[in-house]
Design a protein around this motif. Structure first.
Motif, short mmCIF file in Angstrom:
data_model
loop_
_atom_site.label_atom_id
_atom_site.label_comp_id
_atom_site.label_asym_id
_atom_site.label_seq_id
_atom_site.Cartn_x
_atom_site.Cartn_y
_atom_site.Cartn_z
N ARG A 1 -14.24 -6.50 -4.58
CA ARG A 1 -13.37 -7.65 -4.82
C ARG A 1 -11.88 -7.29 -4.67
NH1 ARG A 1 -17.67 -9.81 -4.55
NH2 ARG A 1 -18.40 -11.59 -5.76
N ILE A 2 -11.59 -6.00 -4.58
CA ILE A 2 -10.20 -5.59 -4.42
C ILE A 2 -10.07 -4.79 -3.13
CG2 ILE A 2 -9.67 -5.57 -6.88
CD1 ILE A 2 -10.09 -2.57 -6.87
N HIS A 3 -8.84 -4.59 -2.70
CA HIS A 3 -8.53 -3.88 -1.46
C HIS A 3 -9.18 -4.64 -0.29
CE1 HIS A 3 -7.11 -0.69 0.99
NE2 HIS A 3 -8.29 -0.24 1.31
N ALA A 4 -9.81 -3.95 0.65
CA ALA A 4 -10.36 -4.58 1.83
C ALA A 4 -11.74 -5.17 1.53
CB ALA A 4 -10.46 -3.56 2.96
N ARG A 5 -12.11 -6.23 2.29
CA ARG A 5 -13.40 -6.87 2.12
C ARG A 5 -13.98 -7.22 3.47
NH1 ARG A 5 -14.97 -12.07 -1.50
NH2 ARG A 5 -16.99 -11.28 -2.08
N GLY A 6 -15.32 -7.14 3.61
CA GLY A 6 -15.96 -7.37 4.89
C GLY A 6 -15.80 -6.16 5.78
N PRO A 7 -15.94 -6.32 7.12
CA PRO A 7 -15.72 -5.18 8.02
C PRO A 7 -14.30 -4.64 7.84
CG PRO A 7 -16.77 -6.99 9.18
CD PRO A 7 -16.36 -7.53 7.85
N VAL A 8 -14.20 -3.34 7.57
CA VAL A 8 -12.91 -2.72 7.26
C VAL A 8 -12.43 -1.96 8.49
CG1 VAL A 8 -11.64 -1.15 5.76
CG2 VAL A 8 -13.52 -2.52 4.83
N GLY A 9 -11.36 -2.44 9.08
CA GLY A 9 -10.76 -1.77 10.22
C GLY A 9 -9.48 -1.07 9.83
N LEU A 10 -8.57 -1.06 10.74
CA LEU A 10 -7.32 -0.32 10.56
C LEU A 10 -6.54 -0.77 9.32
CD1 LEU A 10 -5.21 1.67 11.61
CD2 LEU A 10 -4.38 -0.13 13.13
N GLU A 11 -6.39 -2.10 9.14
CA GLU A 11 -5.58 -2.61 8.03
C GLU A 11 -6.13 -2.18 6.68
OE1 GLU A 11 -2.72 -4.16 8.30
OE2 GLU A 11 -2.84 -4.04 10.49
N GLY A 12 -7.45 -2.01 6.59
CA GLY A 12 -8.06 -1.61 5.32
C GLY A 12 -7.81 -0.17 4.95
N LEU A 13 -7.27 0.62 5.87
CA LEU A 13 -7.00 2.03 5.60
C LEU A 13 -5.51 2.28 5.38
CD1 LEU A 13 -9.40 3.73 8.16
CD2 LEU A 13 -9.80 3.14 5.77
N LEU A 14 -4.78 1.21 5.14
CA LEU A 14 -3.34 1.33 4.89
C LEU A 14 -3.01 0.82 3.51
CD1 LEU A 14 -1.97 -0.02 8.29
CD2 LEU A 14 -2.01 2.38 7.55
N THR A 15 -2.02 1.39 2.91
CA THR A 15 -1.44 0.87 1.68
C THR A 15 0.06 0.67 1.94
OG1 THR A 15 -1.21 1.23 -0.71
CG2 THR A 15 -1.06 3.18 0.69
N THR A 16 0.83 0.46 0.92
CA THR A 16 2.26 0.23 1.15
C THR A 16 3.10 1.09 0.21
OG1 THR A 16 2.42 -1.59 -0.46
CG2 THR A 16 1.86 -2.16 1.81
N LYS A 17 4.36 1.24 0.55
CA LYS A 17 5.33 1.83 -0.36
C LYS A 17 6.63 1.06 -0.24
CE LYS A 17 7.20 5.55 2.58
NZ LYS A 17 7.33 7.02 2.71
N TRP A 18 7.45 1.19 -1.28
CA TRP A 18 8.72 0.48 -1.32
C TRP A 18 9.86 1.45 -1.01
CZ3 TRP A 18 8.82 -4.76 -2.06
CH2 TRP A 18 7.65 -5.36 -2.55
#
Length: 780
Positions: free
Chosen positions: A730-747
Motif C-alpha cells: 500500500r506504500i511506495h510503488a504498486r503494481g508492476p514496478v519499473g524505473l520510477e519505483g526504484l527512486l526516492t527523493t531528497k531535498w
C-alpha cells in the motif's frame, strides 16, 4: 526467586538430586539424527554445522549472571537449557561448560552476612535504630564453594522439565596435565554421554590456584586452564567435539572494540587474520576477554573442532541462538580454516554501494550507453547464454524436483533474448531524465530556493527463483536508476545466471563501475541476507508466494517490495460479449499459467449458467488442457455432478488448473475479490460501461482491468521497458514496478549564508513559498 528455585530442588526426588537417569531416552530419538562424520577436521562452512553430533556450549559469566553481577539470570538460563535439551533429545551429545558459581555464591553469602549482622545489631542495640551495615569483601574461592551446589541444583531442576538428567564435573588444570586423571576424566564423560546424561563442567574455583605464565596455546598438547574459555577449548579437543559454541555478551568478534565507531562484526574468522583485530577491554565480569576467547577458539580449531562466538544475552535472540547456530544460520563469528576465493557477501555489498554511488553520479547518457551495451551483448552472446541455459535445463529435468511450470520459467530462447534486448533499449531511451529530476522547486525566501529531486534508493537485494531472464531486466533497471544491486538467484539457474552476470559487468566496465552489480554465489541463506539491515536498503523477492512470505517474515529491519500470492480473478458479467469473454479467459489462464498474473479464479454471473457462453468457456478450458477445474461452494450447489469442491478460494495454482465460482452481481464479485483475492490483478468482462466503471473504482487491487487479460499486468506491456517485480503493497510503488519505483527523493536548499535566526522575528519574516515553474526535463 533464587531461593524458591532452591526450595524446589530440595523437594525433588532423590534420583534427581543424585543426577541418575534410570531410563535412557536416546534410543527413542536416535532415528531423528544420524551423522557418521569422523572427527579430526573442522567444518569448512556454516551449512555443515547441521552435521555436528557432539557439541559443547560454553556459557560466559556475562551470560549466566545478572546485570548487577549478584545472582543468576534465570530467564536466559531457562532459554539456554530448553535449546540444549531440544538438541539432546534429537540424539546429539551435549555438554555445558558454565560459569556462575562465584556470582551465585556471592548472592548467597551476602544474604547470610546481612542477616547475621542484622540479628547481632538488634541484640546489642535494643530498640535503637540499626546502624548502617558495611559489607565485607568476599573472597572468590569462598563464593565459588558456596555457590556451586546451588548452581548445579538449578540446572538439574531446569533439565528435569525436559526429562533429561545432568551430572556435575569440576576440574582443575592438573586434571588435564596428569595423564591418569586425564584418562579418567575422558572415560567419565564418555560414559555419561553414552547414558544420555548432559555433563555440566566448571573449573573447581574453590581450590584452583591463580594462573601462572606458561607456553599456552603453542601446540595441540599444551593449554592451561586459566578460565572457562580455555577449559572449553581443551575439553572440546580432548573429547573430539564437533562444535564449540561460546556465548558471551557481544554479537561475536569485531575488527575493533564493539563500542568504537565503524566497528564491524566479523562473520567468518580465519587463523591468519589475527593481525587485523584490535582488542578492547575485558568483559564486565569474568577473567577472560575477547583476546583470550579468540586464542582458545583458534586452539580448538587447530584441534579439529569448529567454533562459534555469539551473543547469549540479547533477549531478542537468546531463545534460539544455539539452535540457529546448529541450523547453520549466520549468527556470531564462525571460525574456519577454509578461506573462500572470492569476497564475502558483506564485502560484495560494500563494493556494490561504493560503485553504485559512482554509477548514480554518471551522466544519464552514460547510464543509457551501459544499458544499450548490455542489450547488444544479449544478442551477440546468445549462443553462450543458450548453451549455459541448456545445461541448467538438463540438470533440472534429471533431478526430477521441478514441475513443468518451473521448468518453463527456467527456459530461455532466442525469442526471449531478442525481446529482452528490445525492452532494454526502450528503457535506455526512457530513463534519460530519471535520476536527478527536479520534482518541485520553491523559492522559500529571497535568495533561498528549495528543490525536491529524484535519487537512487541505495543498495537493492533482488532474490529470484528459476527465471534467469530476471537478471538482465533487474540489472538494467538498477543501472538506469543509479542503484547498487545484489542478485541472489536459484541454484537451478546457476550456469545461466553466471554468464548473464558476466555480461552485465562487461557492460558496466564501459564506465568503470563493474562492481555496482554483484551476483551472490556463496552459500548464503536467504534468511542470513535479510539480516544485513545496515547494508541493504530494499529487498525485492521474485518467485513463489512462499519465497515472498519467507522473506517478508525474515526481513524485519529491511523494507520488502513484493506481492504475496497472485490470486487473480476474471469476473464475467451478465452483459459480457461472448467472443471477448472466451479470449480473455483463455489468455488469462492458458497463455502462461506459471506467471503471477495468470487467472486463478473465474467468477461467473449466475444468469450465465447453462448458456452458450458458459458452455463455450468450459469447452475452451478443456481444449486448452486445463487439467483440473475446481468448483466453488456456490457453483457446486448448482450442479448434480460437479468437479471437486475447492479446498480454499485463496489458492494460487500456478498451473493449468483453476477455480470457478458463481456470483449474483458485480457487487458480489467485488466483495468476493476483496475477501479472497491478493490485491494483484482483477478483471471485469462486460459491455456495460457503468458497471465496468463501478468495478474499476471499487476493486482495491494494484491492477484493475476492463475487457483485458490479467496478463497485461507486466512492466513491458505497461511501457516501463522492464520491471523489477510486482508489488501489492500500500506504500511506495504498486503494481508492476519499473524505473520510477526504484527512486526516492531528497531535498536540496540553496542559499547565501542564511540562518534560521534571519527569520526568527515574526514581524520581519518574508517567506515567499513561491512555486517556481520547472522546465520540462530539467535537472538539478
Amino acid at each position: 526467586v533464587m531461593f524458591a528455585w532452591l526450595a524446589l530442588c530440595s523437594r525433588l526426588p532423590s534420583r534427581v538430586q543424585h543426577h541418575v537417569c534410570p531410563v535412557p531416552v536416546r534410543a527413542l530419538s536416535q532415528a531423528k539424527f544420524s551423522i557418521p562424520r569422523p572427527h579430526g577436521k573442522p567444518f569448512a562452512h556454516r551449512s555443515e554445522l547441521k552435521q555436528a553430533k557432539r557439541i559443547v556450549v560454553k556459557l560466559g559469566s556475562a551470560v549466566v549472571t545478572r546485570g548487577d553481577e549478584c545472582g543468576l539470570a534465570l530467564g536466559r538460563l531457562a532459554s539456554i537449557v530448553e535449546q540444549v535439551a531440544m538438541l539432546q533429545n534429537q540424539g546429539r551429545e551435549m555438554m555445558i561448560v558454565t560459569s556462575g558459581a562465584v556470582a551465585f555464591g556471592k548472592q548467597r553469602l551476602r544474604h547470610e552476612i546481612l542477616l547475621s549482622q542484622s540479628v547481632r545489631q538488634a541484640l546489642h542495640s535494643g530498640q535503637n535504630q540499626l546502624k548502617d551495615m558495611s559489607m565485607p569483601v568476599l573472597e572468590a574461592r569462598a563464593c565459588a564453594a558456596a555457590g556451586q551446589s546451588g548452581l548445579m541444583a538449578l540446572y538439574e531442576a531446569m533439565f528435569t522439565q525436559y526429562s533429561i538428567c545432568t551430572a556435575q564435573i569440576l576440574v582443575t588444570n592438573l586434571d588435564f596435565h596428569d595423564e591418569q586423571k586425564r584418562r579418567n576424566l575422558n572415560s567419565t564423560l564418555q560414559e555419561l554421554m553414552r547414558m544420555n546424561i548432559v555433563p555440566i563442567i566448571n573449573t573447581n574455583d574453590a581450590v584452583v590456584a591463580p594462573p601462572v605464565p606458561s607456553s599456552d596455546l603453542q601446540g595441540l598438547n599444551v593449554i592451561s586452564i586459566k578460565d572457562n574459555d580455555s577449559l572449553a577449548a581443551r575439553l572440546a579437543v580432548e573429547m573430539k567435539v564437533d562444535m564449540l559454541i561460546a556465548l558471551s555478551d557481544v554479537e561475536g568478534l569485531y575488527d575493533r572494540p564493539p563500542g568504537v565507531d565503524d566497528a564491524k562484526l566479523i562473520d567468518i574468522f580465519y587463523p591468519g587474520d589475527q593481525q587485523s583485530i584490535t582488542y578492547g577491554t575485558k568483559s564486565r565480569v569474568g577473567i577472560g576477554g575477547m583476546e583470550a576467547k579468540v586464542k582458545s577458539a583458534l586452539w580448538a580449531l587447530q584441534g579439529g573442532t569448529s567454533v562459534i562466538i555469539a551473543n547469549g544475552t540479547d533477549p531478542k535472540v537468546t531463545g534460539h541462538v544455539i539452535t540457529d547456530i546448529v541450523e547453520g544460520k549466520k549468527v556470531g563469528t564462525f571460525f574456519s580454516e577454509v578461506k573462500p576465493a572470492g569476497p564475502t557477501v558483506e564485502q560484495q555489498t560494500e563494493m556494490a554501494r561504493h560503485a553504485g554511488r559512482t554509477l548514480a553520479s554518471l551522466h544519464p547518457e552514460q547510464r543509457a550507453e551501459i544499458i544499450c551495451g548490455l542489450a547488444d551483448l544479449l544478442t551477440e552472446k546468445k549462443e553462450e547464454i543458450l548453451g549455459a541455459n541448456k545445461r541448467d535445463m538438463e540438470l533440472a529435468i534429471a533431478s526430477g524436483r521441478f514441475s513443468q511450470a518451473l521448468t518453463n520459467r527456467l527456459s530461455l530462447s532466442t525469442a526471449k533474448l531478442n525481446s529482452l534486448a528490445i525492452g532494454l533499449r526502450q528503457l535506455a531511451v526512457s530513463s534519460r531524465d530519471s535520476v536527478g529530476r527536479v520534482l518541485r522547486r520553491t523559492r522559500v525566501a529571497n535568495n533561498l530556493e528549495l528543490e525536491q529531486i529524484t535519487v537512487p534508493i541505495g543498495v537493492l537485494l533482488v532474490i529470484f527463483e528459476s527465471r534467469p531472464d530476471c537478471l538482465p531486466q533487474v540489472s538494467a533497471l538498477a543501472i538506469a536508476s543509479g542503484n547498487a544491486l545484489l542478485l541472489k538467484g536459484g541454484k537451478e539457474a546457476s550456469n545461466t545466471n553466471k554468464i548473464l552476470h558476466q555480461l552485465v559487468q562487461e557492460a558496466l566496465s564501459l564506465h568503470g563501475v563493474s562492481d555496482a552489480v554483484q551476483l551472490i554465489s556463496t552459500r548464503e541463506e536467504v534468511e542470513d541476507l535479510c539480516r544485513l539491515d545496515k547494508m541493504i536498503d530494499l529487498i525485492v523477492p521474485r518467485g513463489s508466494s512462499q519465497l515472498v512470505r519467507d522473506i517478508q517474515r525474515a526481513a524485519k529491519g529491511i523494507p520488502v517490495l513484493g506481492h504475496s500470492e497472485g490470486v487473480c480473478h476474471v469476473y464475467v458479467d451478465s452483459e459480457a460479449g461472448l467472443d471477448k469473454a472466451i479470449e480473455i479467459v483463455r489468455d488469462s489462464k492458458c497463455d502462461y499459467p506459471a506467471a503471477c498474473n495468470a487467472m486463478e479464479t473465474l467468477l461467473i454471473h449466475r444468469d450465465l449458467l447453462r448458456t452458450p457462453l458458459f458452455d463455450q468457456i468450459i469447452d475452451m478450458l478443456r481444449t486448452e488442457q486445463v487439467r483440473k477445474i475446481h468448483a466453488g461452494p456456490r457453483f457446486a450447489s448448482y450442479l448434480t455432478f460437479s468437479p471437486s469442491e475447492v479446498k480454499s478460494l485463496r489458492t494460487e495454482y500456478g498451473d493449468l488448473e483453476c477455480c470457478i465460482e458463481v456470483v449474483d452481481s458485480m457487487q458480489e464479485a467485488v466483495d468476493h475479490i476483496h475477501k479472497y483475492g491478493s490485491s494483484h490483478t482483477d478483471v471485469i468482462v462486460t459491455e456495460n460501461e457503468e458497471t465496468a466503471e463501478q468495478f474499476l473504482q471499487q476493486v482495491d487491487s494494484a491492477c484493475v482491468f476492463w475487457n483485458s487479460s490479467t496478463r497485461f499486468a507486466d512492466g513491458y506491456r505497461f511501457g516501463l521497458g522492464a520491471e523489477v517485480g510486482i508489488s501489492t503493497a500500500r506504500i511506495h510503488a504498486r503494481g508492476p514496478v519499473g524505473l520510477e519505483g526504484l527512486l526516492t527523493t531528497k531535498w536540496v536548499l540553496r542559499g547565501e549564508g542564511h540562518t534560521v535566526a534571519d527569520f526568527s522575528d515574526q514581524g520581519s519574516m518574508k517567506y515567499l513559498h513561491e512555486n517556481i515553474p520547472i522546465p520540462q526535463g530539467s535537472f538539478s
